[in-house]
Design an enzyme around this catalytic site. Structure first.
Site, mmCIF file in Angstrom:
data_model
loop_
_atom_site.group_PDB
_atom_site.id
_atom_site.type_symbol
_atom_site.label_atom_id
_atom_site.label_comp_id
_atom_site.label_asym_id
_atom_site.label_seq_id
_atom_site.Cartn_x
_atom_site.Cartn_y
_atom_site.Cartn_z
ATOM 1 N N VAL A 17 37.679 47.177 38.218
ATOM 2 C CA VAL A 17 38.762 46.235 38.535
ATOM 3 C C VAL A 17 38.492 45.565 39.887
ATOM 4 O O VAL A 17 38.562 44.333 40.017
ATOM 5 C CB VAL A 17 40.133 46.950 38.548
ATOM 6 C CG1 VAL A 17 41.247 45.953 38.843
ATOM 7 C CG2 VAL A 17 40.399 47.652 37.226
ATOM 8 N N GLU A 130 51.832 45.910 39.847
ATOM 9 C CA GLU A 130 51.812 45.424 38.462
ATOM 10 C C GLU A 130 50.673 46.033 37.653
ATOM 11 O O GLU A 130 50.804 46.313 36.457
ATOM 12 C CB GLU A 130 51.688 43.894 38.470
ATOM 13 C CG GLU A 130 51.777 43.247 37.122
ATOM 14 C CD GLU A 130 53.117 43.469 36.455
ATOM 15 O OE1 GLU A 130 54.103 42.868 36.857
ATOM 16 O OE2 GLU A 130 53.171 44.299 35.506
ATOM 17 N N VAL A 133 50.619 49.922 35.475
ATOM 18 C CA VAL A 133 51.098 50.253 34.127
ATOM 19 C C VAL A 133 50.686 49.147 33.160
ATOM 20 O O VAL A 133 50.994 47.977 33.367
ATOM 21 C CB VAL A 133 52.641 50.410 34.095
ATOM 22 C CG1 VAL A 133 53.118 50.708 32.679
ATOM 23 C CG2 VAL A 133 53.102 51.480 35.060
ATOM 24 N N ILE A 137 49.278 43.488 31.245
ATOM 25 C CA ILE A 137 50.610 43.100 30.740
ATOM 26 C C ILE A 137 51.605 43.012 31.886
ATOM 27 O O ILE A 137 51.778 43.977 32.637
ATOM 28 C CB ILE A 137 51.137 44.129 29.710
ATOM 29 C CG1 ILE A 137 50.161 44.271 28.546
ATOM 30 C CG2 ILE A 137 52.516 43.753 29.217
ATOM 31 C CD1 ILE A 137 50.553 45.356 27.552
ATOM 32 N N GLY A 188 33.302 53.371 24.826
ATOM 33 C CA GLY A 188 33.654 53.307 26.249
ATOM 34 C C GLY A 188 35.147 53.315 26.529
ATOM 35 O O GLY A 188 35.584 53.137 27.664
ATOM 36 N N LYS A 206 52.613 56.823 33.684
ATOM 37 C CA LYS A 206 53.185 55.493 33.456
ATOM 38 C C LYS A 206 54.662 55.601 33.080
ATOM 39 O O LYS A 206 55.477 54.767 33.481
ATOM 40 C CB LYS A 206 52.377 54.767 32.379
ATOM 41 C CG LYS A 206 50.953 54.446 32.868
ATOM 42 C CD LYS A 206 50.018 54.095 31.731
ATOM 43 C CE LYS A 206 48.614 53.784 32.227
ATOM 44 N NZ LYS A 206 47.619 53.719 31.156
HETATM 45 N N1 HSE Z 1 42.665 55.305 30.174
HETATM 46 C C1 HSE Z 1 43.695 54.345 30.090
HETATM 47 C C2 HSE Z 1 43.879 53.898 28.653
HETATM 48 C C3 HSE Z 1 43.469 53.103 30.888
HETATM 49 O O1 HSE Z 1 43.138 54.335 27.765
HETATM 50 O O2 HSE Z 1 44.765 53.107 28.419
HETATM 51 C C4 HSE Z 1 44.006 53.173 32.268
HETATM 52 O O3 HSE Z 1 45.285 53.645 32.356
#
Ligand code: HSE
Length: 439
Positions: A17, A130, A133, A137, A188, A206
Protein backbone atom coordinates in the site's frame (compact mmCIF):
# COMPACT_ATOMS: atom_id res chain seq x y z
CA UNK A 1 -1.49 28.68 -12.26
CA UNK A 2 -2.51 28.77 -8.59
CA UNK A 3 0.35 28.67 -6.11
CA UNK A 4 -0.59 26.34 -3.29
CA UNK A 5 0.97 26.28 0.13
CA UNK A 6 2.58 22.87 0.71
CA UNK A 7 1.67 20.50 3.52
CA UNK A 8 4.50 18.18 4.43
CA UNK A 9 3.62 14.49 4.24
CA UNK A 10 5.75 11.82 5.91
CA UNK A 11 5.13 8.22 4.91
CA UNK A 12 5.91 5.40 7.31
CA UNK A 13 6.18 2.09 5.47
CA UNK A 14 6.63 1.28 1.78
CA UNK A 15 4.93 -2.11 1.47
CA UNK A 16 2.26 -2.90 -1.10
CA UNK A 17 0.00 0.00 0.00
CA UNK A 18 2.72 2.48 1.04
CA UNK A 19 4.66 2.25 -2.22
CA UNK A 20 1.45 2.87 -4.21
CA UNK A 21 0.57 5.86 -2.03
CA UNK A 22 4.04 7.31 -2.73
CA UNK A 23 3.73 6.66 -6.46
CA UNK A 24 0.29 8.25 -6.73
CA UNK A 25 1.36 11.24 -4.63
CA UNK A 26 4.33 11.83 -6.92
CA UNK A 27 2.44 11.17 -10.18
CA UNK A 28 -0.76 13.06 -9.41
CA UNK A 29 0.65 15.85 -7.23
CA UNK A 30 -0.90 18.74 -9.19
CA UNK A 31 -4.33 17.18 -9.38
CA UNK A 32 -4.31 16.31 -5.69
CA UNK A 33 -3.17 19.84 -4.83
CA UNK A 34 -6.11 21.34 -6.69
CA UNK A 35 -8.50 19.06 -4.80
CA UNK A 36 -6.89 19.64 -1.42
CA UNK A 37 -6.20 23.35 -1.85
CA UNK A 38 -2.64 22.58 -0.76
CA UNK A 39 0.36 20.89 -2.28
CA UNK A 40 1.02 17.44 -0.83
CA UNK A 41 4.78 17.35 -0.51
CA UNK A 42 6.14 13.88 0.19
CA UNK A 43 9.08 14.75 2.44
CA UNK A 44 10.26 11.22 3.12
CA UNK A 45 9.49 7.54 3.47
CA UNK A 46 10.63 5.74 6.61
CA UNK A 47 11.41 2.06 6.14
CA UNK A 48 13.38 -0.62 7.96
CA UNK A 49 15.66 -1.34 5.02
CA UNK A 50 16.17 1.33 2.36
CA UNK A 51 17.59 -1.23 -0.09
CA UNK A 52 14.77 -3.77 0.16
CA UNK A 53 13.08 -4.56 -3.19
CA UNK A 54 9.80 -2.63 -3.68
CA UNK A 55 6.77 -2.99 -5.95
CA UNK A 56 7.31 0.53 -7.30
CA UNK A 57 10.40 2.43 -8.40
CA UNK A 58 10.62 5.45 -6.10
CA UNK A 59 13.34 8.13 -5.73
CA UNK A 60 16.05 6.72 -3.47
CA UNK A 61 16.65 10.05 -1.70
CA UNK A 62 13.16 9.91 -0.17
CA UNK A 63 14.01 6.87 1.92
CA UNK A 64 15.22 6.97 5.50
CA UNK A 65 15.38 4.59 8.42
CA UNK A 66 14.89 7.46 10.90
CA UNK A 67 11.11 7.55 11.32
CA UNK A 68 11.22 9.79 14.40
CA UNK A 69 13.11 12.64 12.70
CA UNK A 70 10.82 12.36 9.67
CA UNK A 71 7.73 12.71 11.87
CA UNK A 72 9.05 15.85 13.57
CA UNK A 73 9.10 17.80 10.32
CA UNK A 74 5.66 16.68 9.06
CA UNK A 75 2.16 18.19 8.96
CA UNK A 76 0.60 14.83 8.08
CA UNK A 77 2.01 11.41 8.92
CA UNK A 78 0.79 8.39 6.97
CA UNK A 79 1.31 5.19 8.93
CA UNK A 80 1.31 2.07 6.77
CA UNK A 81 3.68 -0.12 8.75
CA UNK A 82 0.95 -2.31 10.22
CA UNK A 83 1.05 -4.22 13.51
CA UNK A 84 1.20 -2.68 16.96
CA UNK A 85 4.80 -1.63 17.54
CA UNK A 86 6.56 0.52 16.44
CA UNK A 87 3.37 1.83 14.75
CA UNK A 88 1.67 2.76 18.03
CA UNK A 89 4.63 4.73 19.39
CA UNK A 90 5.18 6.54 16.09
CA UNK A 91 1.51 7.44 15.66
CA UNK A 92 1.36 8.76 19.24
CA UNK A 93 4.51 10.81 18.64
CA UNK A 94 3.07 12.22 15.44
CA UNK A 95 -0.21 13.18 17.10
CA UNK A 96 1.53 14.66 20.12
CA UNK A 97 3.64 16.81 17.79
CA UNK A 98 0.36 18.17 16.34
CA UNK A 99 0.47 16.31 13.01
CA UNK A 100 -2.65 14.71 11.60
CA UNK A 101 -2.27 10.97 11.07
CA UNK A 102 -3.64 8.81 8.27
CA UNK A 103 -3.46 5.10 9.02
CA UNK A 104 -4.66 1.85 7.53
CA UNK A 105 -3.74 -0.09 10.63
CA UNK A 106 -6.81 -2.04 11.79
CA UNK A 107 -4.94 -3.98 14.49
CA UNK A 108 -3.69 -0.76 16.04
CA UNK A 109 -7.10 0.94 15.96
CA UNK A 110 -8.95 -2.12 17.28
CA UNK A 111 -6.58 -2.51 20.24
CA UNK A 112 -5.44 1.08 20.98
CA UNK A 113 -8.13 3.23 19.34
CA UNK A 114 -9.24 5.09 22.49
CA UNK A 115 -5.64 5.97 23.41
CA UNK A 116 -4.93 7.31 19.92
CA UNK A 117 -8.18 9.28 19.68
CA UNK A 118 -7.52 10.82 23.09
CA UNK A 119 -4.00 11.83 22.01
CA UNK A 120 -5.41 13.44 18.87
CA UNK A 121 -8.13 15.28 20.78
CA UNK A 122 -5.67 16.63 23.31
CA UNK A 123 -3.76 18.60 20.68
CA UNK A 124 -6.62 19.18 18.22
CA UNK A 125 -5.12 16.83 15.62
CA UNK A 126 -7.12 14.30 13.64
CA UNK A 127 -6.74 10.62 12.99
CA UNK A 128 -8.03 9.35 9.64
CA UNK A 129 -8.47 5.63 9.01
CA UNK A 130 -10.56 4.95 5.91
CA UNK A 131 -8.08 2.30 4.74
CA UNK A 132 -8.34 0.28 7.96
CA UNK A 133 -11.65 -1.38 7.08
CA UNK A 134 -12.58 -2.91 3.71
CA UNK A 135 -9.66 -1.47 1.70
CA UNK A 136 -10.85 0.80 -1.08
CA UNK A 137 -14.50 0.90 0.03
CA UNK A 138 -15.55 4.23 1.50
CA UNK A 139 -17.21 3.12 4.75
CA UNK A 140 -15.46 5.02 7.55
CA UNK A 141 -16.32 8.48 6.23
CA UNK A 142 -19.95 7.55 5.42
CA UNK A 143 -20.37 6.30 9.00
CA UNK A 144 -18.41 9.19 10.50
CA UNK A 145 -19.91 12.03 8.45
CA UNK A 146 -22.69 11.18 6.01
CA UNK A 147 -24.67 9.08 8.50
CA UNK A 148 -23.79 11.13 11.58
CA UNK A 149 -27.37 12.42 11.70
CA UNK A 150 -28.94 8.99 11.49
CA UNK A 151 -29.25 6.16 13.97
CA UNK A 152 -27.55 2.99 12.81
CA UNK A 153 -29.29 -0.19 13.94
CA UNK A 154 -27.07 -2.85 12.42
CA UNK A 155 -24.08 -3.38 10.17
CA UNK A 156 -23.30 -6.70 8.49
CA UNK A 157 -20.05 -6.80 6.61
CA UNK A 158 -18.14 -9.16 4.40
CA UNK A 159 -14.90 -7.53 5.45
CA UNK A 160 -12.36 -10.27 4.78
CA UNK A 161 -11.65 -11.00 1.14
CA UNK A 162 -9.68 -14.20 1.72
CA UNK A 163 -12.49 -15.97 3.55
CA UNK A 164 -15.12 -14.70 1.13
CA UNK A 165 -12.98 -16.07 -1.70
CA UNK A 166 -12.73 -19.47 0.03
CA UNK A 167 -16.46 -19.75 0.82
CA UNK A 168 -17.34 -18.57 -2.69
CA UNK A 169 -15.10 -21.22 -4.25
CA UNK A 170 -16.68 -23.88 -2.05
CA UNK A 171 -20.11 -22.68 -3.17
CA UNK A 172 -19.44 -22.19 -6.88
CA UNK A 173 -17.00 -24.99 -7.61
CA UNK A 174 -17.75 -27.50 -4.89
CA UNK A 175 -14.21 -27.26 -3.46
CA UNK A 176 -13.51 -28.46 0.05
CA UNK A 177 -12.32 -25.88 2.58
CA UNK A 178 -8.77 -27.23 2.32
CA UNK A 179 -8.70 -27.11 -1.50
CA UNK A 180 -10.20 -23.60 -1.56
CA UNK A 181 -7.64 -22.41 0.99
CA UNK A 182 -4.84 -23.86 -1.13
CA UNK A 183 -6.15 -21.93 -4.16
CA UNK A 184 -6.42 -18.73 -2.09
CA UNK A 185 -2.79 -19.19 -1.02
CA UNK A 186 -1.66 -19.88 -4.58
CA UNK A 187 -3.36 -16.72 -5.83
CA UNK A 188 -1.81 -14.64 -3.07
CA UNK A 189 -5.06 -13.88 -1.18
CA UNK A 190 -4.20 -15.97 1.85
CA UNK A 191 -0.97 -15.47 3.80
CA UNK A 192 1.46 -18.37 4.37
CA UNK A 193 -0.09 -18.49 7.86
CA UNK A 194 -3.79 -17.96 7.12
CA UNK A 195 -4.90 -17.95 10.79
CA UNK A 196 -5.76 -14.23 10.98
CA UNK A 197 -8.16 -14.58 8.06
CA UNK A 198 -9.67 -18.07 8.43
CA UNK A 199 -10.12 -17.86 12.20
CA UNK A 200 -11.83 -14.47 11.92
CA UNK A 201 -9.26 -12.35 13.79
CA UNK A 202 -8.91 -9.88 10.92
CA UNK A 203 -12.70 -9.53 10.62
CA UNK A 204 -13.03 -9.14 14.40
CA UNK A 205 -10.68 -6.14 14.37
CA UNK A 206 -12.77 -4.56 11.64
CA UNK A 207 -15.98 -5.37 13.56
CA UNK A 208 -14.61 -3.56 16.64
CA UNK A 209 -13.78 -0.49 14.55
CA UNK A 210 -17.13 -0.43 12.73
CA UNK A 211 -19.16 -0.99 15.91
CA UNK A 212 -17.31 1.77 17.78
CA UNK A 213 -17.83 4.21 14.96
CA UNK A 214 -21.43 3.32 14.15
CA UNK A 215 -22.69 3.43 17.73
CA UNK A 216 -20.50 6.29 19.02
CA UNK A 217 -19.11 4.10 21.74
CA UNK A 218 -15.97 2.15 22.47
CA UNK A 219 -16.08 -1.54 21.51
CA UNK A 220 -12.89 -3.30 22.64
CA UNK A 221 -11.57 -6.09 20.45
CA UNK A 222 -11.83 -8.50 23.39
CA UNK A 223 -15.61 -7.96 23.42
CA UNK A 224 -16.05 -9.13 19.83
CA UNK A 225 -17.34 -12.70 19.61
CA UNK A 226 -15.33 -14.55 16.96
CA UNK A 227 -15.77 -17.80 15.04
CA UNK A 228 -13.84 -18.60 11.85
CA UNK A 229 -14.61 -20.77 8.84
CA UNK A 230 -12.26 -23.74 9.35
CA UNK A 231 -15.16 -25.95 10.43
CA UNK A 232 -17.42 -25.05 7.49
CA UNK A 233 -17.89 -28.16 5.37
CA UNK A 234 -18.72 -28.58 1.72
CA UNK A 235 -21.84 -30.49 2.81
CA UNK A 236 -23.02 -27.41 4.76
CA UNK A 237 -22.39 -25.15 1.78
CA UNK A 238 -24.26 -27.52 -0.59
CA UNK A 239 -27.17 -27.96 1.79
CA UNK A 240 -27.35 -24.19 2.25
CA UNK A 241 -27.65 -23.64 -1.51
CA UNK A 242 -30.38 -26.27 -1.78
CA UNK A 243 -32.31 -24.45 0.91
CA UNK A 244 -31.86 -21.04 -0.75
CA UNK A 245 -28.94 -19.73 1.31
CA UNK A 246 -25.26 -18.89 0.85
CA UNK A 247 -22.71 -19.36 3.63
CA UNK A 248 -20.83 -16.10 4.30
CA UNK A 249 -18.61 -15.05 7.17
CA UNK A 250 -20.06 -11.81 8.48
CA UNK A 251 -18.83 -9.15 10.85
CA UNK A 252 -21.97 -7.93 12.57
CA UNK A 253 -22.37 -4.87 14.77
CA UNK A 254 -25.81 -4.41 16.25
CA UNK A 255 -27.70 -2.16 18.59
CA UNK A 256 -29.58 -4.27 21.17
CA UNK A 257 -31.74 -4.10 24.23
CA UNK A 258 -31.18 -6.86 26.77
CA UNK A 259 -33.80 -8.73 28.80
CA UNK A 260 -33.69 -5.99 31.48
CA UNK A 261 -34.34 -3.25 28.93
CA UNK A 262 -30.73 -2.01 29.00
CA UNK A 263 -29.55 -0.61 25.67
CA UNK A 264 -26.19 -1.80 24.41
CA UNK A 265 -24.38 -3.18 21.41
CA UNK A 266 -23.02 -6.45 20.12
CA UNK A 267 -20.10 -7.11 17.79
CA UNK A 268 -19.54 -10.58 16.42
CA UNK A 269 -17.95 -12.53 13.60
CA UNK A 270 -19.18 -15.93 12.44
CA UNK A 271 -20.19 -17.84 9.34
CA UNK A 272 -23.92 -17.55 8.71
CA UNK A 273 -26.59 -18.53 6.22
CA UNK A 274 -27.45 -15.52 4.08
CA UNK A 275 -30.68 -15.78 2.03
CA UNK A 276 -29.93 -15.81 -1.72
CA UNK A 277 -32.15 -12.75 -2.09
CA UNK A 278 -30.01 -10.66 0.30
CA UNK A 279 -27.55 -8.26 -1.42
CA UNK A 280 -24.65 -9.74 0.59
CA UNK A 281 -25.28 -13.14 -1.04
CA UNK A 282 -24.08 -11.81 -4.40
CA UNK A 283 -20.68 -10.67 -3.13
CA UNK A 284 -18.29 -13.03 -4.90
CA UNK A 285 -14.59 -13.78 -4.95
CA UNK A 286 -12.35 -11.69 -2.72
CA UNK A 287 -14.67 -8.66 -2.81
CA UNK A 288 -15.93 -6.98 0.36
CA UNK A 289 -19.28 -5.37 1.12
CA UNK A 290 -20.75 -3.61 4.11
CA UNK A 291 -24.52 -3.60 4.56
CA UNK A 292 -25.77 -0.82 6.82
CA UNK A 293 -29.28 -0.66 8.28
CA UNK A 294 -30.09 2.84 9.48
CA UNK A 295 -33.30 4.14 11.05
CA UNK A 296 -33.91 6.97 8.58
CA UNK A 297 -31.77 6.05 5.57
CA UNK A 298 -32.96 2.44 5.50
CA UNK A 299 -30.65 -0.14 3.94
CA UNK A 300 -27.38 0.86 2.29
CA UNK A 301 -24.66 -1.30 0.80
CA UNK A 302 -21.04 -0.36 0.17
CA UNK A 303 -19.20 -2.74 -2.17
CA UNK A 304 -15.75 -3.10 -3.69
CA UNK A 305 -12.15 -4.16 -3.26
CA UNK A 306 -11.33 -4.90 0.36
CA UNK A 307 -7.61 -5.27 -0.11
CA UNK A 308 -4.84 -4.73 -2.64
CA UNK A 309 -2.01 -2.20 -2.73
CA UNK A 310 -3.29 0.34 -5.22
CA UNK A 311 -6.95 -0.11 -4.23
CA UNK A 312 -6.21 0.55 -0.56
CA UNK A 313 -3.94 3.45 -1.55
CA UNK A 314 -7.06 5.13 -2.95
CA UNK A 315 -8.57 5.25 0.55
CA UNK A 316 -5.31 6.56 2.02
CA UNK A 317 -5.10 9.34 -0.58
CA UNK A 318 -8.71 10.35 0.11
CA UNK A 319 -7.80 10.75 3.77
CA UNK A 320 -4.66 12.67 2.83
CA UNK A 321 -6.67 15.13 0.76
CA UNK A 322 -9.11 15.58 3.68
CA UNK A 323 -6.24 16.13 6.11
CA UNK A 324 -4.59 18.65 3.78
CA UNK A 325 -7.88 20.56 3.41
CA UNK A 326 -8.13 20.71 7.17
CA UNK A 327 -4.64 22.16 7.36
CA UNK A 328 -5.60 24.88 4.91
CA UNK A 329 -8.76 25.75 6.85
CA UNK A 330 -7.12 25.42 10.28
CA UNK A 331 -8.83 24.78 13.61
CA UNK A 332 -8.95 21.65 15.74
CA UNK A 333 -9.79 18.21 14.35
CA UNK A 334 -13.18 16.61 14.90
CA UNK A 335 -12.91 14.43 17.99
CA UNK A 336 -14.06 10.83 17.69
CA UNK A 337 -17.56 10.54 19.11
CA UNK A 338 -17.60 7.81 21.75
CA UNK A 339 -19.90 9.62 24.14
CA UNK A 340 -22.75 7.13 24.20
CA UNK A 341 -20.65 4.70 26.30
CA UNK A 342 -22.92 1.74 25.62
CA UNK A 343 -22.26 -1.66 27.22
CA UNK A 344 -21.08 -4.38 24.85
CA UNK A 345 -23.23 -7.43 25.45
CA UNK A 346 -21.84 -10.97 25.35
CA UNK A 347 -22.93 -13.27 22.53
CA UNK A 348 -25.52 -15.01 24.76
CA UNK A 349 -27.64 -11.83 24.81
CA UNK A 350 -27.96 -11.60 21.04
CA UNK A 351 -31.19 -12.71 19.40
CA UNK A 352 -30.69 -14.74 16.25
CA UNK A 353 -32.00 -17.71 14.28
CA UNK A 354 -30.35 -21.11 14.02
CA UNK A 355 -30.52 -23.83 11.44
CA UNK A 356 -29.75 -27.15 13.13
CA UNK A 357 -29.18 -30.34 11.12
CA UNK A 358 -29.45 -33.62 13.01
CA UNK A 359 -29.18 -37.29 12.20
CA UNK A 360 -31.81 -38.92 14.36
CA UNK A 361 -33.07 -42.43 14.93
CA UNK A 362 -36.05 -43.09 12.66
CA UNK A 363 -38.37 -44.35 15.36
CA UNK A 364 -41.77 -43.37 16.80
CA UNK A 365 -41.71 -40.30 19.07
CA UNK A 366 -38.33 -38.97 17.92
CA UNK A 367 -39.75 -35.83 16.36
CA UNK A 368 -41.68 -35.07 19.50
CA UNK A 369 -38.55 -35.64 21.66
CA UNK A 370 -36.60 -33.20 19.53
CA UNK A 371 -39.45 -30.67 19.52
CA UNK A 372 -39.69 -31.07 23.30
CA UNK A 373 -36.03 -30.10 23.75
CA UNK A 374 -36.54 -26.93 21.77
CA UNK A 375 -39.73 -26.09 23.63
CA UNK A 376 -38.06 -26.65 27.01
CA UNK A 377 -35.47 -23.98 26.12
CA UNK A 378 -38.07 -21.52 24.88
CA UNK A 379 -36.93 -21.87 21.26
CA UNK A 380 -39.73 -21.74 18.73
CA UNK A 381 -39.47 -23.90 15.60
CA UNK A 382 -40.14 -22.13 12.31
CA UNK A 383 -39.50 -24.97 9.84
CA UNK A 384 -38.74 -28.69 10.05
CA UNK A 385 -37.72 -30.84 7.15
CA UNK A 386 -37.14 -34.55 7.36
CA UNK A 387 -35.35 -36.36 4.58
CA UNK A 388 -35.79 -40.02 3.71
CA UNK A 389 -34.60 -42.46 6.31
CA UNK A 390 -31.73 -44.85 5.80
CA UNK A 391 -32.63 -48.48 6.41
CA UNK A 392 -29.72 -50.57 7.73
CA UNK A 393 -31.60 -53.68 6.49
CA UNK A 394 -31.03 -55.68 9.69
CA UNK A 395 -34.37 -54.93 11.28
CA UNK A 396 -32.99 -52.13 13.50
CA UNK A 397 -34.18 -48.54 13.15
CA UNK A 398 -32.48 -46.48 10.46
CA UNK A 399 -31.68 -42.80 10.71
CA UNK A 400 -33.31 -39.75 9.23
CA UNK A 401 -31.98 -36.24 8.69
CA UNK A 402 -33.86 -33.42 10.36
CA UNK A 403 -33.24 -29.81 9.40
CA UNK A 404 -34.76 -27.46 11.97
CA UNK A 405 -35.08 -23.74 11.36
CA UNK A 406 -35.80 -21.71 14.48
CA UNK A 407 -37.49 -18.39 14.99
CA UNK A 408 -35.48 -15.59 16.56
CA UNK A 409 -34.29 -16.64 19.99
CA UNK A 410 -31.63 -15.68 22.49
CA UNK A 411 -28.20 -17.14 21.65
CA UNK A 412 -27.81 -18.56 25.15
CA UNK A 413 -31.09 -20.50 24.75
CA UNK A 414 -30.13 -21.68 21.26
CA UNK A 415 -26.69 -22.84 22.44
CA UNK A 416 -28.24 -24.69 25.39
CA UNK A 417 -30.72 -26.29 22.99
CA UNK A 418 -27.90 -27.65 20.81
CA UNK A 419 -26.10 -29.11 23.86
CA UNK A 420 -29.33 -30.72 25.08
CA UNK A 421 -30.06 -32.18 21.63
CA UNK A 422 -26.57 -33.69 21.49
CA UNK A 423 -27.29 -35.41 24.81
CA UNK A 424 -30.50 -37.03 23.59
CA UNK A 425 -30.16 -40.76 22.81
CA UNK A 426 -32.31 -40.40 19.70
CA UNK A 427 -29.87 -37.86 18.23
CA UNK A 428 -27.15 -39.81 16.45
CA UNK A 429 -25.20 -36.76 15.30
CA UNK A 430 -25.51 -32.97 15.05
CA UNK A 431 -24.10 -32.38 11.57
CA UNK A 432 -24.52 -28.63 11.29
CA UNK A 433 -25.40 -25.62 13.41
CA UNK A 434 -25.38 -22.28 11.61
CA UNK A 435 -26.95 -18.91 12.31
CA UNK A 436 -29.40 -17.58 9.75
CA UNK A 437 -29.51 -13.95 8.70
CA UNK A 438 -33.02 -12.52 8.71
CA UNK A 439 -35.69 -11.12 10.96
N1 HSE B 1 -6.35 -10.24 4.72
C1 HSE B 1 -7.39 -9.31 4.49
C2 HSE B 1 -8.44 -9.92 3.59
C3 HSE B 1 -6.96 -8.04 3.84
O1 HSE B 1 -8.29 -11.05 3.13
O2 HSE B 1 -9.42 -9.25 3.35
C4 HSE B 1 -6.58 -6.97 4.80
O3 HSE B 1 -7.46 -6.79 5.83
Amino acid sequence: MIEYRNVRVALLGAGSVGSQVARLLLEHGDELASRAGAGLELVGIAVRDVDAPRDVDLPKDLFTTDAQSLILGADIVVELIGGIEPARTLVLQALQSGADVVTGNKALLATHGPELFAAAEQVGAQLYYEAAVAGAIPIIRPLHDSLAGDRIERIMGIVNGTTNFILDLMDREGSTFEAALATATELGYAEADPTADVEGYDAAQKAAILASLAFHTSVPLAAVHREGITAVTIEQVRAARKAGYVVKILATAERLTDADGVEGVSARVYPALVPESHPLASVHGAKNAVFVEAEAAGDLMFYGAGAGGVETASAVLGDLVSAARRHVIGGPGVAESTRSALPVFPIGTVRTRYQITLHVADAPGVLSTVAGVLAKHGVSVETVEQSAATDPGDGTAGTATLVIGTHLARESDLAATVVALRNEDVVVETTSVLRVVGA
